[in-house]
Design a protein around this motif. Structure first.
Motif, PDB file in Angstrom:
ATOM      1  N   GLY A 235      52.825  33.409  43.561  1.00 52.40           N
ATOM      2  CA  GLY A 235      52.167  33.534  44.856  1.00 52.40           C
ATOM      3  C   GLY A 235      51.514  34.855  45.197  1.00 52.40           C
ATOM      4  N   TYR A 236      51.233  35.714  44.202  1.00 49.60           N
ATOM      5  CA  TYR A 236      50.563  36.980  44.504  1.00 49.60           C
ATOM      6  C   TYR A 236      49.085  36.675  44.771  1.00 49.60           C
ATOM      7  CZ  TYR A 236      50.296  42.112  44.185  1.00 49.60           C
ATOM      8  OH  TYR A 236      50.177  43.464  44.446  1.00 49.60           O
ATOM      9  N   PRO A 237      48.542  37.118  45.903  1.00 47.85           N
ATOM     10  CA  PRO A 237      47.134  36.784  46.176  1.00 47.85           C
ATOM     11  C   PRO A 237      46.210  37.313  45.083  1.00 47.85           C
ATOM     12  CG  PRO A 237      48.241  37.715  48.112  1.00 47.85           C
ATOM     13  CD  PRO A 237      49.183  37.900  46.966  1.00 47.85           C
ATOM     14  N   PRO A 238      45.444  36.462  44.402  1.00 42.94           N
ATOM     15  CA  PRO A 238      44.610  36.897  43.275  1.00 42.94           C
ATOM     16  C   PRO A 238      43.635  38.011  43.659  1.00 42.94           C
ATOM     17  CG  PRO A 238      44.637  34.490  43.452  1.00 42.94           C
ATOM     18  CD  PRO A 238      45.350  35.003  44.660  1.00 42.94           C
ATOM     19  N   GLU A 239      43.119  37.975  44.906  1.00 42.27           N
ATOM     20  CA  GLU A 239      42.122  38.982  45.294  1.00 42.27           C
ATOM     21  C   GLU A 239      42.763  40.362  45.480  1.00 42.27           C
ATOM     22  OE1 GLU A 239      42.994  36.322  46.898  1.00 42.27           O
ATOM     23  OE2 GLU A 239      43.732  36.922  48.880  1.00 42.27           O
ATOM     24  N   GLN A 240      44.076  40.392  45.545  1.00 45.61           N
ATOM     25  CA  GLN A 240      44.774  41.692  45.569  1.00 45.61           C
ATOM     26  C   GLN A 240      45.270  42.060  44.167  1.00 45.61           C
ATOM     27  OE1 GLN A 240      47.589  42.346  48.857  1.00 45.61           O
ATOM     28  NE2 GLN A 240      46.802  40.460  49.821  1.00 45.61           N
ATOM     29  N   ALA A 241      45.723  41.051  43.436  1.00 47.09           N
ATOM     30  CA  ALA A 241      46.268  41.306  42.084  1.00 47.09           C
ATOM     31  C   ALA A 241      45.203  41.886  41.159  1.00 47.09           C
ATOM     32  CB  ALA A 241      46.825  40.004  41.506  1.00 47.09           C
TER      33      ALA A 241
ATOM     34  N   LEU B 145      43.158  45.803  37.167  1.00 50.09           N
ATOM     35  CA  LEU B 145      42.035  46.604  36.643  1.00 50.09           C
ATOM     36  C   LEU B 145      42.331  48.100  36.702  1.00 50.09           C
ATOM     37  CD1 LEU B 145      39.002  44.585  38.086  1.00 50.09           C
ATOM     38  CD2 LEU B 145      39.805  44.689  35.714  1.00 50.09           C
ATOM     39  N   ALA B 146      42.952  48.528  37.789  1.00 54.31           N
ATOM     40  CA  ALA B 146      43.253  49.967  37.920  1.00 54.31           C
ATOM     41  C   ALA B 146      44.233  50.407  36.834  1.00 54.31           C
ATOM     42  CB  ALA B 146      43.835  50.247  39.305  1.00 54.31           C
ATOM     43  N   THR B 147      45.253  49.582  36.605  1.00 52.77           N
ATOM     44  CA  THR B 147      46.288  49.967  35.621  1.00 52.77           C
ATOM     45  C   THR B 147      45.721  49.972  34.202  1.00 52.77           C
ATOM     46  OG1 THR B 147      47.879  48.863  37.065  1.00 52.77           O
ATOM     47  CG2 THR B 147      48.653  49.461  34.857  1.00 52.77           C
ATOM     48  N   VAL B 148      44.909  48.979  33.894  1.00 48.05           N
ATOM     49  CA  VAL B 148      44.307  48.938  32.543  1.00 48.05           C
ATOM     50  C   VAL B 148      43.345  50.112  32.368  1.00 48.05           C
ATOM     51  CG1 VAL B 148      42.768  47.612  31.032  1.00 48.05           C
ATOM     52  CG2 VAL B 148      44.648  46.459  32.229  1.00 48.05           C
ATOM     53  N   ARG B 149      42.562  50.417  33.411  1.00 39.27           N
ATOM     54  CA  ARG B 149      41.646  51.560  33.307  1.00 39.27           C
ATOM     55  C   ARG B 149      42.403  52.863  33.058  1.00 39.27           C
ATOM     56  NH1 ARG B 149      36.519  54.262  34.462  1.00 39.27           N
ATOM     57  NH2 ARG B 149      37.133  56.314  33.630  1.00 39.27           N
ATOM     58  N   GLU B 150      43.464  53.062  33.808  1.00 35.59           N
ATOM     59  CA  GLU B 150      44.218  54.318  33.665  1.00 35.59           C
ATOM     60  C   GLU B 150      44.908  54.396  32.300  1.00 35.59           C
ATOM     61  OE1 GLU B 150      44.863  54.234  38.456  1.00 35.59           O
ATOM     62  OE2 GLU B 150      46.668  54.274  37.195  1.00 35.59           O
ATOM     63  N   TYR B 151      45.404  53.248  31.816  1.00 36.59           N
ATOM     64  CA  TYR B 151      46.070  53.264  30.496  1.00 36.59           C
ATOM     65  C   TYR B 151      45.052  53.539  29.393  1.00 36.59           C
ATOM     66  CZ  TYR B 151      49.394  52.253  26.833  1.00 36.59           C
ATOM     67  OH  TYR B 151      50.232  52.389  25.739  1.00 36.59           O
ATOM     68  N   LEU B 152      43.875  52.912  29.505  1.00 38.72           N
ATOM     69  CA  LEU B 152      42.846  53.121  28.462  1.00 38.72           C
ATOM     70  C   LEU B 152      42.310  54.547  28.495  1.00 38.72           C
ATOM     71  CD1 LEU B 152      40.776  49.796  28.485  1.00 38.72           C
ATOM     72  CD2 LEU B 152      42.190  50.701  26.626  1.00 38.72           C
TER      73      LEU B 152
ATOM     74  N   PHE C 111      35.266  50.076  35.831  1.00 34.30           N
ATOM     75  CA  PHE C 111      34.590  50.440  34.574  1.00 34.30           C
ATOM     76  C   PHE C 111      33.105  50.531  34.886  1.00 34.30           C
ATOM     77  CE2 PHE C 111      38.219  50.009  31.760  1.00 34.30           C
ATOM     78  CZ  PHE C 111      39.063  49.155  32.463  1.00 34.30           C
ATOM     79  N   PRO C 112      32.712  51.549  35.674  1.00 30.24           N
ATOM     80  CA  PRO C 112      31.332  51.604  36.176  1.00 30.24           C
ATOM     81  C   PRO C 112      30.313  51.927  35.084  1.00 30.24           C
ATOM     82  CG  PRO C 112      32.491  53.612  36.739  1.00 30.24           C
ATOM     83  CD  PRO C 112      33.508  52.706  36.119  1.00 30.24           C
TER      84      PRO C 112
END
Ligand code: APR
Length: 365
Positions: free
Chosen positions: A306-312, A317-324, A355-356
């Motif tokens: 039930g996590y709202p997709p528009e928030q998830a 994306l933020a976590t993957v960007r920071e890890y990469l 990822f601008p």
């Protein structure tokens, strides 16, 4: 009789011959004696899985044991048509081989080949019977090509069939990160079934028991086969936000990384946000620690939990960007595997924020 055979066997020399040919250059009277032979692949032969030969495999033919019946096996081109389990211990093989002046390395290889071949005949991914550790070691030792015969999915999608997402100019909202060219070619949005992806690791949105469930968890367990649950049962569950890794078994993916997302039916607070980020971060960490360079995520927690997709999507994306940004050398591809049209839209709409395409972060003022 044994002495006679031993005397004849002593006349056999290591006979290099092309793969797949019948036994030809052993003296006729020895062939008619009671000596069993089989192709023994030397180090680097493709049939031995990973580390395939850089040149055409050379095969040597040695007696694999002394016996009173004459059976010559013809190795079908590149694979074994039928090799009965070696009934005599490895010591017998060593003894015979040493008597023939065969190098230990080749004999060890032949034992590995024998074990490998016996294992190949034993693997049955439709059954929970058998040792999951042995099956896992065997499958992980195979090249992608050799592992394909064990897939339980009707089809599979290779990494090079999954297009890379190209940074595009975002909407009116300013991007939250600067451009990092090192991350170009590393992100994909794939619209489809994660169980079909032939990549290093797929992430499973599991529950804390790790013993399967509905949604993507159910799909992954169904496709992998019952051995997956056997290995999962050995992991003693998983905490929310943590990640654990198993073999993929009947999946085209080499590994499955199981993570447990937060349950957010009652709304999303800082605790749920951090737990969801931990799922992505710990899954990527588990992947890189195991040498997995291509990883696919489902939309964790946005189904049954039930996590709202528009928030998830923002946490993902933020976590993957920071890890990469910190570990781009350890990963070739991170794939957001979306299953619902609305999720595909959400990722394509929000990717430019993380990822601008443009060089600098627009001022937030
Ligand atoms: N491939 C890719 N994505 C899929 C697939 C699939 N085959 N099947 C479902 N999904 C998507 C869903 O559309 C959703 O976007 O995975 C996302 C996560 O949904 P769930 O599987 O419901 O996972 P989650 O919300 O994290 O709930 C986890 O559900 O399956 C049980 O055992 C699991 O108790 C745990 C809970």
């Amino acid at each position: 009789m044994a002495l006679q055979i031993a005397a004849r066997v002593s006349r056999i020399r290591a006979i290099p011959c092309s793969t797949g040919g019948p036994l030809t250059r052993v003296p006729a009277d020895v062939q008619s004696s009671g000596v069993k032979f089989k192709h023994i692949l030397t180090p680097g032969s493709p049939q031995l899985g990973r580390g395939a030969a850089t040149s055409a495999p050379r095969s040597h033919i040695y007696p694999d044991k002394l016996s009173t019946t004459t059976t010559l096996w013809r190795a079908s081109r590149g694979s074994y048509s039928s090799i009965p389990q070696v009934k005599r211990g490895w010591l017998g093989t060593f003894a015979v081989g040493t008597a023939l002046g065969v190098s230990t390395a080749v004999l060890v290889q032949s034992l590995h080949t024998g074990a490998f071949t016996a294992m190949a005949l034993k693997v049955n991914l439709d059954s929970a019977v058998g040792d999951w550790k042995e099956t896992k070691d065997f499958l992980l030792s195979l090249s992608v090509k050799d592992r394909r015969q064990y897939y339980r999915t009707a089809s599979s999608v290779a990494l090079n069939e999954i297009p890379v997402w190209t940074p595009t100019a975002g909407g009116p909202e300013p991007s939250r990160y600067g451009r990092n060219e090192k991350l170009d070619q590393k992100i994909s949005v794939h619209d489809g079934d994660i169980t079909k992806l032939e990549i290093d690791a797929i992430v499973n949105a599991a529950n804390s028991t790790l013993l399967g469930g509905g949604g993507v968890d159910g799909a992954i367990h169904r496709a992998a086969g019952p051995m997956l649950k056997k290995e999962c049962a050995s992991l003693n569950g998983c905490e929310t936000g943590e990640a654990k890794i198993t073999c993929g078994y009947g999946l085209p993916a080499k590994y499955v990384i199981h993570t447990v997302g937060p349950i957010a039916r009652g709304g999303v607070g800082e605790e749920q946000r951090e737990a969801l980020r931990s799922c992505y971060r710990n899954s990527l960490k588990m992947a890189t620690e195991n040498g997995a360079r291509s990883v696919a995520f489902p939309c964790i927690s946005t189904g049954i939990y039930g996590y709202p997709p528009e928030q998830a999507v923002h946490e993902a994306l933020a976590t993957v960007r920071e890890y990469l940004d910190a570990h781009h050398d350890k990963l070739d591809r991170v794939i957001f595997c979306v299953f619902l049209p609305k999720d595909k839209e959400l990722y394509l709409q929000n990717l430019p924020l993380y990822f601008p395409a443009e060089a600098t972060v627009k001022s937030k003022l």
